[in-house]
Design a protein around this motif. Structure first.
Motif, PDB file in Angstrom:
ATOM      1  N   SER A  94       0.871  -1.186   0.000  1.00  0.00           N
ATOM      2  CA  SER A  94       0.000   0.000   0.000  1.00  0.00           C
ATOM      3  C   SER A  94       0.901   1.226   0.000  1.00  0.00           C
ATOM      4  CB  SER A  94      -0.900  -0.050   1.244  1.00  0.00           C
ATOM      5  OG  SER A  94      -1.815   1.013   1.251  1.00  0.00           O
ATOM      6  N   ILE A  95       1.609   1.389  -1.116  1.00  0.00           N
ATOM      7  CA  ILE A  95       2.699   2.367  -1.212  1.00  0.00           C
ATOM      8  C   ILE A  95       2.508   3.218  -2.467  1.00  0.00           C
ATOM      9  CG2 ILE A  95       5.196   2.620  -1.548  1.00  0.00           C
ATOM     10  CD1 ILE A  95       5.552  -0.112  -0.178  1.00  0.00           C
ATOM     11  N   TYR A 150      -5.292   2.502  -8.954  1.00  0.00           N
ATOM     12  CA  TYR A 150      -6.374   3.437  -9.275  1.00  0.00           C
ATOM     13  C   TYR A 150      -6.708   3.374 -10.766  1.00  0.00           C
ATOM     14  CZ  TYR A 150      -9.177   7.607  -9.504  1.00  0.00           C
ATOM     15  OH  TYR A 150     -10.207   8.459  -9.734  1.00  0.00           O
ATOM     16  N   SER A 195     -11.680   3.334  -5.053  1.00  0.00           N
ATOM     17  CA  SER A 195     -12.248   4.685  -5.225  1.00  0.00           C
ATOM     18  C   SER A 195     -11.282   5.727  -4.682  1.00  0.00           C
ATOM     19  CB  SER A 195     -13.532   4.840  -4.398  1.00  0.00           C
ATOM     20  OG  SER A 195     -14.571   4.052  -4.850  1.00  0.00           O
ATOM     21  N   PRO A 196     -11.397   6.993  -5.165  1.00  0.00           N
ATOM     22  CA  PRO A 196     -10.605   8.053  -4.513  1.00  0.00           C
ATOM     23  C   PRO A 196     -10.970   8.131  -3.030  1.00  0.00           C
ATOM     24  CG  PRO A 196     -12.246   8.985  -6.030  1.00  0.00           C
ATOM     25  CD  PRO A 196     -12.253   7.501  -6.224  1.00  0.00           C
ATOM     26  N   THR A 199      -6.804  10.509   1.973  1.00  0.00           N
ATOM     27  CA  THR A 199      -5.627  10.069   2.736  1.00  0.00           C
ATOM     28  C   THR A 199      -4.495  11.036   2.401  1.00  0.00           C
ATOM     29  OG1 THR A 199      -4.807   8.716   0.927  1.00  0.00           O
ATOM     30  CG2 THR A 199      -6.243   7.605   2.499  1.00  0.00           C
ATOM     31  N   THR A 200      -3.340  10.852   3.022  1.00  0.00           N
ATOM     32  CA  THR A 200      -2.204  11.744   2.735  1.00  0.00           C
ATOM     33  C   THR A 200      -1.837  11.653   1.252  1.00  0.00           C
ATOM     34  OG1 THR A 200      -1.421  11.455   4.977  1.00  0.00           O
ATOM     35  CG2 THR A 200       0.168  12.324   3.396  1.00  0.00           C
TER      36      THR A 200
HETATM   37  P1  NAI Z   1      -0.912   7.025   2.441  1.00  0.00           P
HETATM   38  O1  NAI Z   1      -0.151   8.283   2.140  1.00  0.00           O
HETATM   39  O2  NAI Z   1      -1.495   6.891   3.790  1.00  0.00           O
HETATM   40  O3  NAI Z   1       0.007   5.742   2.119  1.00  0.00           O
HETATM   41  C1  NAI Z   1       1.089   5.762   1.234  1.00  0.00           C
HETATM   42  C2  NAI Z   1       2.238   5.059   1.949  1.00  0.00           C
HETATM   43  O4  NAI Z   1       3.389   4.859   1.106  1.00  0.00           O
HETATM   44  C3  NAI Z   1       2.731   5.849   3.186  1.00  0.00           C
HETATM   45  O5  NAI Z   1       2.610   5.057   4.339  1.00  0.00           O
HETATM   46  C4  NAI Z   1       4.195   6.109   2.857  1.00  0.00           C
HETATM   47  O6  NAI Z   1       5.023   6.230   3.988  1.00  0.00           O
HETATM   48  C5  NAI Z   1       4.508   4.886   1.996  1.00  0.00           C
HETATM   49  N1  NAI Z   1       5.780   5.028   1.289  1.00  0.00           N
HETATM   50  C6  NAI Z   1       6.195   6.078   0.527  1.00  0.00           C
HETATM   51  N2  NAI Z   1       7.454   5.852   0.092  1.00  0.00           N
HETATM   52  C7  NAI Z   1       7.827   4.638   0.567  1.00  0.00           C
HETATM   53  C8  NAI Z   1       9.016   3.852   0.457  1.00  0.00           C
HETATM   54  N3  NAI Z   1      10.101   4.291  -0.231  1.00  0.00           N
HETATM   55  N4  NAI Z   1       9.064   2.648   1.080  1.00  0.00           N
HETATM   56  C9  NAI Z   1       8.015   2.190   1.808  1.00  0.00           C
HETATM   57  N5  NAI Z   1       6.849   2.887   1.929  1.00  0.00           N
HETATM   58  C10 NAI Z   1       6.769   4.098   1.330  1.00  0.00           C
HETATM   59  O7  NAI Z   1      -2.070   6.978   1.332  1.00  0.00           O
HETATM   60  P2  NAI Z   1      -3.089   5.832   0.868  1.00  0.00           P
HETATM   61  O8  NAI Z   1      -4.122   6.540   0.086  1.00  0.00           O
HETATM   62  O9  NAI Z   1      -3.480   4.984   2.006  1.00  0.00           O
HETATM   63  O10 NAI Z   1      -2.211   5.027  -0.202  1.00  0.00           O
HETATM   64  C11 NAI Z   1      -2.069   3.625  -0.169  1.00  0.00           C
HETATM   65  C12 NAI Z   1      -2.148   3.061  -1.579  1.00  0.00           C
HETATM   66  O11 NAI Z   1      -3.482   3.203  -2.076  1.00  0.00           O
HETATM   67  C13 NAI Z   1      -1.238   3.741  -2.594  1.00  0.00           C
HETATM   68  O12 NAI Z   1      -0.717   2.767  -3.485  1.00  0.00           O
HETATM   69  C14 NAI Z   1      -2.213   4.639  -3.329  1.00  0.00           C
HETATM   70  O13 NAI Z   1      -1.761   5.001  -4.616  1.00  0.00           O
HETATM   71  C15 NAI Z   1      -3.415   3.714  -3.386  1.00  0.00           C
HETATM   72  N6  NAI Z   1      -4.682   4.358  -3.727  1.00  0.00           N
HETATM   73  C16 NAI Z   1      -5.089   5.478  -3.054  1.00  0.00           C
HETATM   74  C17 NAI Z   1      -6.254   6.115  -3.420  1.00  0.00           C
HETATM   75  C18 NAI Z   1      -6.670   7.392  -2.744  1.00  0.00           C
HETATM   76  O14 NAI Z   1      -7.493   8.128  -3.306  1.00  0.00           O
HETATM   77  N7  NAI Z   1      -6.167   7.686  -1.562  1.00  0.00           N
HETATM   78  C19 NAI Z   1      -7.120   5.600  -4.518  1.00  0.00           C
HETATM   79  C20 NAI Z   1      -6.626   4.391  -5.122  1.00  0.00           C
HETATM   80  C21 NAI Z   1      -5.437   3.806  -4.739  1.00  0.00           C
END
Ligand code: NAI
Length: 268
Positions: A94-95, A150, A195-196, A199-200
């Motif tokens: 989830s990165i 996404y 879905s969007p 989150t950060t």
């Molecule tokens: P989030 O910002 O809480 O999670 C992203 C994570 O990636 C963070 O914990 C961050 O520390 C980690 N990260 C960044 N660089 C890293 C590295 N070098 N090594 C290890 N970890 C690293 O945001 P969210 O939304 O929970 O994102 C989780 C996943 O869900 C991502 O792949 C995101 O693209 C995907 N996603 C998010 C959506 C949204 O609208 N928030 C929609 C669809 C998919």
């Protein structure tokens, strides 16, 4: 009400940053369903400290690993195998991060060093992780690996910038590596197209609030929340989905197959 769907299962959750993170909700629900977990994130995220609260709440170890560094992934997986005294049953990737998105560089004017860095973090890290898991033979048969993605991988959403390309690459890795994991390890590999979500990572995308509303009004079932995403992830970690692999699974309230909704048309 818990169903013990993950009783006796052990795994690693990447990417819980704060209580809005999708991975945070997954970690909680996995525990509730009887699973045992190790939490991991990049060292810089661990220094921010929020994840310690989750570790304490769930009584789960927190191990640092920069997912772009194979040596750190190898160290993490070995420590996890030692900690559990056995193989894993599930892993969540989830990165995601794009410097071009974060620093507001337009898609047509990218800083390609940033593009490269974002691709390494958001997409190639999945291949690195899978390769380490594969070579260490770290998963039990019928184990399950999930990454989050996404729909900008399939359709154009201009503000999603280079993350669209990263997600297309990520989804392709799930299919390509999923073949070898299926054939040789009886392990499944899937991506969930969520879905969007606020989150950060989500908040970095320009115009997110308007877009969330658009998406909500387009989807017949409405947007899927982070908690609902966690429920879907748990179902993919459970034994009820053993023959689902190499799929990109839309978890979006029907957004991906809706052309237009009445509510959107009425806005014109
Ligand atoms: P989030 O910002 O809480 O999670 C992203 C994570 O990636 C963070 O914990 C961050 O520390 C980690 N990260 C960044 N660089 C890293 C590295 N070098 N090594 C290890 N970890 C690293 O945001 P969210 O939304 O929970 O994102 C989780 C996943 O869900 C991502 O792949 C995101 O693209 C995907 N996603 C998010 C959506 C949204 O609208 N928030 C929609 C669809 C998919």
């Amino acid at each position: 009400m818990p169903h013990s769907l993950l009783k006796n299962k052990k795994g690693i959750i990447f990417g819980a940053l704060d209580d809005k993170s999708i991975a945070w909700k997954v970690a909680r629900l996995v525990k509730e369903e009887g699973g045992d977990i190790i939490l991991t994130n990049a060292p810089v995220a661990l220094r921010m400290g929020e994840i310690n609260k989750l570790g304490e709440e769930l009584n789960s170890p927190i191990l640092p690993a920069d997912a772009t560094k194979v040596s750190e992934l190898e160290d993490l997986i070995q420590k996890a195998l030692d900690h559990f005294n056995g193989k894993l049953d599930f892993v969540l990737h989830s990165i995601g991060m794009s410097l071009n998105v974060r620093k507001k560089r337009h898609y047509t004017n990218q800083n390609h060093d940033w593009t490269h860095k974002g691709w390494d973090i958001s997409a190639l890290s999945f291949h690195k992780l899978l390769q380490v898991l594969y070579n260490k033979d770290a998963l039990n048969q019928w184990g399950s690996i999930v990454a989050l993605t996404y729909i900008a991988a399939q359709r154009t959403f201009p503000n999603y910038n280079d993350m669209a390309d990263n997600k297309a690459y990520l989804e392709s890795i799930a299919r390509s590596f999923g073949y070898f994991f299926g054939k040789n390890k009886k392990v499944r590999v899937n991506t969930i197209s969520q879905s969007p979500t606020r989150t950060t990572a989500g908040q970095g995308v320009e115009g997110l609030e308007n877009f969330l509303n658009f998406s909500e009004k387009t989807s017949p079932l409405g947007n899927a929340s982070a908690f609902e995403c966690a429920q879907y992830v748990v179902s993919l970690f459970s034994d009820f989905t053993r023959k689902v692999t190499m799929q990109n699974l839309f978890h979006d309230g029907g957004f991906s197959t809706t052309g237009v909704s009445r509510e959107i048309i009425e806005n014109f």
